[in-house]
Design a protein around this motif. Structure first.
Motif, PDB file in Angstrom:
ATOM      1  N   SER A   1      87.837   4.237  45.920  1.00 50.26           N
ATOM      2  CA  SER A   1      86.539   4.611  46.473  1.00 50.26           C
ATOM      3  C   SER A   1      85.473   4.830  45.400  1.00 50.26           C
ATOM      4  O   SER A   1      84.287   4.829  45.709  1.00 50.26           O
TER       5      SER A   1
ATOM      6  N   GLU B   1      89.857   8.223  46.346  1.00 50.20           N
ATOM      7  CA  GLU B   1      90.844   7.741  47.305  1.00 50.20           C
ATOM      8  C   GLU B   1      91.263   6.334  46.887  1.00 50.20           C
ATOM      9  O   GLU B   1      90.411   5.484  46.614  1.00 50.20           O
TER      10      GLU B   1
ATOM     11  N   ARG C   1      95.618   9.856  46.271  1.00 49.49           N
ATOM     12  CA  ARG C   1      94.392  10.543  45.825  1.00 49.49           C
ATOM     13  C   ARG C   1      94.531  10.841  44.337  1.00 49.49           C
ATOM     14  O   ARG C   1      95.546  11.392  43.897  1.00 49.49           O
TER      15      ARG C   1
ATOM     16  N   LEU D   1      98.393   5.281  50.704  1.00 43.61           N
ATOM     17  CA  LEU D   1      97.232   6.096  50.336  1.00 43.61           C
ATOM     18  C   LEU D   1      97.585   7.071  49.225  1.00 43.61           C
ATOM     19  O   LEU D   1      98.594   7.767  49.303  1.00 43.61           O
TER      20      LEU D   1
ATOM     21  N   ARG E   1      93.735   2.986  47.926  1.00 40.27           N
ATOM     22  CA  ARG E   1      94.524   2.291  48.950  1.00 40.27           C
ATOM     23  C   ARG E   1      95.251   1.143  48.272  1.00 40.27           C
ATOM     24  O   ARG E   1      94.649   0.372  47.535  1.00 40.27           O
TER      25      ARG E   1
END
Length: 124
Positions: A96, A44, A63, A61, A46
């Motif tokens: 992440s 993930e 992915r 956001l 951001r």
């Protein structure tokens, strides 16, 4: 996201000219972030944008699938707001899990186009 032990990059230089030599997608002036995820799980991402004279915008956001690359144009970001043209900005990218980030700009305001690229250095 920082409390998840993520990796963070800061890219202080951002600018998307509103003019281009062509309306063809390949030739439109743009900023891009290229992500490489060599891991076994999706990551993930951001993105928060910072400006000289206005409040930050974000997060956007994104992915990045496991064992894949994603080439994302800042021009295409719309939620929570389109990235403004002819406006200097900086971006904070938080992931992440570890990935590689490369930043690129194509400035096609004139026929002798300029392409700028740099690999972002992660901060901890």
């Amino acid at each position: 996201m920082r409390d998840l032990g993520c990796t963070v990059w800061a890219i202080p230089e951002g600018y998307i000219p509103s003019d281009s030599v062509s309306d063809a997608y390949d030739l439109v002036s743009h900023e891009a972030a290229c992500f490489l995820n060599t891991g076994d799980t999706d990551v993930e991402v951001r993105i928060t944008l910072f400006f000289e004279t206005r409040e930050p915008v974000g997060p956007y956001l994104v992915r990045v699938p496991a064992k894949r690359t994603l080439h994302m144009r800042f021009n295409d970001l719309t939620d929570p707001a389109p990235v403004p043209r002819d406006t200097s900005y900086a971006s904070l990218i938080e992931a992440s899990s570890p990935i590689v980030v490369q930043h690129t700009r194509l400035d096609s305001r004139q026929p002798a186009m300029a392409l700028l690229t740099t690999v972002a250095f992660p901060a901890t």
